[in-house]
Design a protein around this motif. Sequence first.
Motif, PDB file in Angstrom:
ATOM      1  N   ARG A   1      53.563  45.741  49.535  1.00 50.90           N
ATOM      2  CA  ARG A   1      54.137  45.754  50.944  1.00 50.90           C
ATOM      3  C   ARG A   1      55.805  45.888  50.963  1.00 50.90           C
ATOM      4  N   GLU A   2      56.253  45.842  49.563  1.00 57.58           N
ATOM      5  CA  GLU A   2      57.595  46.043  49.632  1.00 57.58           C
ATOM      6  C   GLU A   2      57.986  47.667  49.515  1.00 57.58           C
ATOM      7  N   THR A   3      59.137  48.005  50.240  1.00 57.84           N
ATOM      8  CA  THR A   3      59.325  49.515  50.285  1.00 57.84           C
ATOM      9  C   THR A   3      59.853  49.812  48.728  1.00 57.84           C
ATOM     10  N   GLN A   4      60.411  48.967  48.040  1.00 60.39           N
ATOM     11  CA  GLN A   4      61.059  49.350  46.730  1.00 60.39           C
ATOM     12  C   GLN A   4      60.048  49.357  45.612  1.00 60.39           C
ATOM     13  N   THR A   5      58.957  49.122  45.699  1.00 66.22           N
ATOM     14  CA  THR A   5      57.946  48.720  44.631  1.00 66.22           C
ATOM     15  C   THR A   5      57.570  50.095  44.101  1.00 66.22           C
ATOM     16  N   SER A   6      57.183  51.135  44.886  1.00 65.08           N
ATOM     17  CA  SER A   6      56.402  52.447  44.293  1.00 65.08           C
ATOM     18  C   SER A   6      57.359  53.209  43.153  1.00 65.08           C
ATOM     19  N   GLU A   7      58.577  53.022  43.500  1.00 70.20           N
ATOM     20  CA  GLU A   7      59.579  54.031  42.776  1.00 70.20           C
ATOM     21  C   GLU A   7      59.750  53.496  41.306  1.00 70.20           C
ATOM     22  N   ILE A   8      59.728  52.157  40.979  1.00 69.66           N
ATOM     23  CA  ILE A   8      59.817  51.636  39.793  1.00 69.66           C
ATOM     24  C   ILE A   8      58.518  51.640  39.130  1.00 69.66           C
ATOM     25  N   LEU A   9      57.297  51.245  40.071  1.00 78.85           N
ATOM     26  CA  LEU A   9      56.033  51.286  39.594  1.00 78.85           C
ATOM     27  C   LEU A   9      55.366  52.470  39.091  1.00 78.85           C
ATOM     28  N   ILE A  10      55.767  53.665  39.883  1.00 78.28           N
ATOM     29  CA  ILE A  10      55.657  55.111  39.069  1.00 78.28           C
ATOM     30  C   ILE A  10      56.092  55.295  37.988  1.00 78.28           C
ATOM     31  N   GLU A  11      57.534  54.889  37.729  1.00 74.22           N
ATOM     32  CA  GLU A  11      58.157  54.870  36.335  1.00 74.22           C
ATOM     33  C   GLU A  11      57.522  54.369  35.270  1.00 74.22           C
ATOM     34  N   LEU A  12      57.028  53.156  35.483  1.00 75.44           N
ATOM     35  CA  LEU A  12      56.387  52.407  34.283  1.00 75.44           C
ATOM     36  C   LEU A  12      55.082  53.085  34.101  1.00 75.44           C
ATOM     37  N   VAL A  13      54.242  53.394  35.186  1.00 77.25           N
ATOM     38  CA  VAL A  13      52.887  53.886  34.848  1.00 77.25           C
ATOM     39  C   VAL A  13      52.933  55.366  34.286  1.00 77.25           C
ATOM     40  N   GLU A  14      53.976  55.864  34.292  1.00 78.02           N
ATOM     41  CA  GLU A  14      54.311  57.356  33.848  1.00 78.02           C
ATOM     42  C   GLU A  14      54.684  57.177  32.369  1.00 78.02           C
ATOM     43  N   ILE A  15      55.693  56.418  32.123  1.00 75.18           N
ATOM     44  CA  ILE A  15      56.424  56.172  30.800  1.00 75.18           C
ATOM     45  C   ILE A  15      55.413  55.424  29.717  1.00 75.18           C
ATOM     46  N   SER A  16      54.409  54.737  30.449  1.00 74.94           N
ATOM     47  CA  SER A  16      53.475  54.169  29.427  1.00 74.94           C
ATOM     48  C   SER A  16      52.222  54.967  29.467  1.00 74.94           C
ATOM     49  N   GLY A  17      52.012  55.928  30.137  1.00 78.81           N
ATOM     50  CA  GLY A  17      50.564  56.764  30.057  1.00 78.81           C
ATOM     51  C   GLY A  17      49.484  55.909  30.631  1.00 78.81           C
ATOM     52  N   SER A  18      49.731  55.121  31.588  1.00 77.58           N
ATOM     53  CA  SER A  18      48.736  54.052  31.805  1.00 77.58           C
ATOM     54  C   SER A  18      47.907  54.607  32.983  1.00 77.58           C
ATOM     55  N   ASN A  19      46.433  54.455  33.174  1.00 76.65           N
ATOM     56  CA  ASN A  19      45.521  54.441  34.218  1.00 76.65           C
ATOM     57  C   ASN A  19      46.152  53.278  35.279  1.00 76.65           C
ATOM     58  N   TYR A  20      45.954  53.734  36.567  1.00 82.87           N
ATOM     59  CA  TYR A  20      46.604  52.879  37.575  1.00 82.87           C
ATOM     60  C   TYR A  20      45.140  52.553  38.652  1.00 82.87           C
ATOM     61  N   VAL A  21      45.046  51.446  39.347  1.00 78.46           N
ATOM     62  CA  VAL A  21      44.352  51.077  40.342  1.00 78.46           C
ATOM     63  C   VAL A  21      45.244  50.000  41.046  1.00 78.46           C
ATOM     64  N   GLU A  22      44.652  49.912  42.436  1.00 77.59           N
ATOM     65  CA  GLU A  22      45.397  48.927  43.191  1.00 77.59           C
ATOM     66  C   GLU A  22      44.508  47.628  43.085  1.00 77.59           C
ATOM     67  N   ASP A  23      45.163  46.266  43.507  1.00 77.77           N
ATOM     68  CA  ASP A  23      44.475  45.160  43.589  1.00 77.77           C
ATOM     69  C   ASP A  23      43.800  45.257  44.952  1.00 77.77           C
ATOM     70  N   ARG A  24      43.100  44.151  45.451  1.00 80.23           N
ATOM     71  CA  ARG A  24      42.369  44.402  46.549  1.00 80.23           C
ATOM     72  C   ARG A  24      43.346  44.297  47.752  1.00 80.23           C
ATOM     73  N   ALA A  25      43.089  45.019  48.623  1.00 78.64           N
ATOM     74  CA  ALA A  25      43.673  45.392  49.893  1.00 78.64           C
ATOM     75  C   ALA A  25      45.161  45.445  49.921  1.00 78.64           C
TER      76      ALA A  25
ATOM     77  N   LEU B   1      45.430  50.157  31.331  1.00 78.44           N
ATOM     78  CA  LEU B   1      45.410  50.052  32.957  1.00 78.44           C
ATOM     79  C   LEU B   1      46.419  49.089  33.527  1.00 78.44           C
ATOM     80  N   ILE B   2      47.050  49.642  34.456  1.00 82.79           N
ATOM     81  CA  ILE B   2      48.010  48.839  35.206  1.00 82.79           C
ATOM     82  C   ILE B   2      47.478  48.559  36.658  1.00 82.79           C
TER      83      ILE B   2
END
Length: 599
Positions: free
Chosen positions: A249-273, A241-242
């Motif tokens: 809140r940074e615009t660049q985050t989702s692109e690299i985070l998606i790559e990490l979640v997908e390449i590792s085959g991880s579940n994903y949830v957000e931290d609070r708020a 789980l990631i």
Amino acid sequence: MDKSSDYGSMKYPETPINLPDNELKPEYGSDVMADVISDMGFKHIFVLPGSSYRGLHDSLINHRRNQNPEMIMCDHESIVVAMAHGYAKASESAAACVIHDLVGLMCASVSVFDAWVDRVPVVIFGGSGPQDPSRRRPIDWTHTASMQCDLVKPFTKWSMDPVTLQSAIDTMLKANKIAKSKPQAPTYVSLDLGLQEDPLPENLIIPDASFNCYQAPGPISANIEAIEEAARMLIAAENPLIVGGRFGRETQTSEILIELVEISGSNYVEDRAVVCMPTFHPQNLNGDPKIRETADLILAIDCVDTTTAAGAHNKDLRGRPGQKIIEMTLENLITSSWSNAGGPQAAVDLQIDCDPTYGIKQLISAIKNQLSNNPATIKVIEDRKVSISKRHKILRQEQKEKWNDTWDSEPISTGRLTFELYEAVKNKDWVLPVRNHRSFPEGLWNFSKSGQYLGADGGGGVGYGPAAAVGAALAYREQGKLPIAIMGDGDFQMGSGAIWTAVHYKIPVLIAINNNNSWGNDEFHQRNIAKKRNRPVENAWIGQRMAEPATDYATMVRSYGGWSEGPISNPRDLSKVFKEAVEQLEMGNVAVVDVRTML
């Protein structure tokens, strides 16, 4: 009319008059202070007038001509700092503000604390003094202290009370650098009134703010051995789980985070708020009540409180059997002995101190290397992604169906409010600088990327919402985006003066008030404590409900010059009203819709 009060037009833009055509050279200490603020790159400076910085105020207007920075006036010090807070997050840069001496700083302190916990670079300048007793008026004795910065020192990254003009200039530059250096946080510098008003001394050195020594350093990379170990742990995990944190809140985050979640085959949830990942990404399980407990590995990235990110407070504080936790953050570099913000020591098995964005890039590279020539593991990961995707679809359907029974209810459900507002803006270039977090319905608002939601207030200071929304909207005005905000009625009432600032400075913003006529969070607490003590729950409203009379927010907003409708009690009216509000927003106006919601 007396010439001294013949101000000309007071409409925006506020343009100084009767100044010489040629550029003025600095004559006074405050002229140089104003120049330094400009040289540091601040386009705006948020203020509430105060005599302790009258020299700087004059210099910003009559020396800098109210340009770079442009003065943005607010009507309370807490609004000043919260507006700078919102602007900094939306612009992804530092923001500047000026606060009146002791009493102003006391009023602003809750917003300073919010920015501190939220790790936002706000550079706060405060009028002070005169420290020379012979120059004080009677009131100045009340408004001076031996160390003014001590008021906010526990919840600023750095603070200083310089005693010479040279040290003031050097300190201002240093405060800006420290605030912008990650981990970011507010800094505070007091500017003595005597130094502001004195003529320039000889041999004053005015450094070039563009020099490298005054810039924030590059990102902090992770320890290579730790990254390799994290990659091994993710690849070996059966149900990783990631959890993504405030870097959402940074615009660049989702692109690299998606790559990490997908390449590792991880579940994903957000931290609070926070929102880092697209709502409908097939591996996004945000809102799943069980995934934190069942994961055998949790990677918490830039989370405020890793224990909370793991859902492990109280009984699981010391960790769960069979579960490992990796923490990737800079939080350990900015600890405070005064505040407990950040939570207890998490049961971390691998701690990686680094800039989260840079660390993710390193981790992706390490995973790719370790997966090369490993087709069996890649197949396991791909199969797990299919399973997660099925779970995601079921979850999102359940989240939508949750609101079926109250869809047409009066007062209006928060689910219906959120859905109708999203329908009104979904085809626009919208951003959501402020929203309720505990009552925000997961799965009804489609976030497509990071940077579309700026996160909560940080420290829990009520009244943050209106000011932060307006501050963010100022940044978004420059970006051509449409800012939409959702906030509670208590939050709006405590910070409603920000609406005047938005109207006066022509800062378009749309605010939907989630108005349950109560300090709803606390009424829930009263209900719960009554149940535990076997006492009447029906008394929980006393000292909580804002009724008899109910506040007329629409009239309040109109008195500030904004457009407003409400209270809206029938959910069938929401679509039409929100459509009108969006039209007002696109015309450059301030629009507020008061929606009566159920608790």
